[in-house]
Design a protein around this motif. Sequence first.
Motif, PDB file in Angstrom:
ATOM      1  N   GLU A 185       5.357   3.254  -9.919  1.00 27.55           N
ATOM      2  CA  GLU A 185       5.783   1.924  -9.462  1.00 27.55           C
ATOM      3  C   GLU A 185       6.168   1.129 -10.697  1.00 27.55           C
ATOM      4  N   ARG A 244       3.514  -6.202   6.244  1.00 30.82           N
ATOM      5  CA  ARG A 244       4.305  -6.345   5.019  1.00 30.82           C
ATOM      6  C   ARG A 244       4.238  -7.778   4.494  1.00 30.82           C
ATOM      7  N   ARG A 284       4.729  -2.269  -1.783  1.00 31.81           N
ATOM      8  CA  ARG A 284       5.510  -1.022  -1.820  1.00 31.81           C
ATOM      9  C   ARG A 284       4.572   0.187  -1.893  1.00 31.81           C
TER      10      ARG A 284
END
Length: 108
Positions: free
Chosen positions: A26, A55, A88
């Motif tokens: 990431e 989210r 994410r």
Amino acid sequence: MKTMLPTIALLILALGLASEAVQVQEGEFSFSLEAVRKLQELTASSSATGKQNPRLRTSSVSVCADPALPEEFLPLCQQKGASLSLSRLAFVPMDVCEICAFAACTGC
């Protein structure tokens, strides 16, 4: 016969190391697959209590303050934009990552 036991022990050790070799990338950070699984469990348990879109609910403050969060995420928590990175990571498909078909997963 004497060399058989050390050989088996070495194979078991190599298998254990290989199973932990998958890394999820990431940005500039890299996390073990097991740590990402733990992050996903934490975000899933916190999102199960609300009715909002998960989210939108992933907050770096709440996740980073959780004592069960693996320590390897602490440098990410201190970065600007940690919420986006954590969200994410929370949605990395584990079944795809385990077979190394996901671009963020390396080390297979």
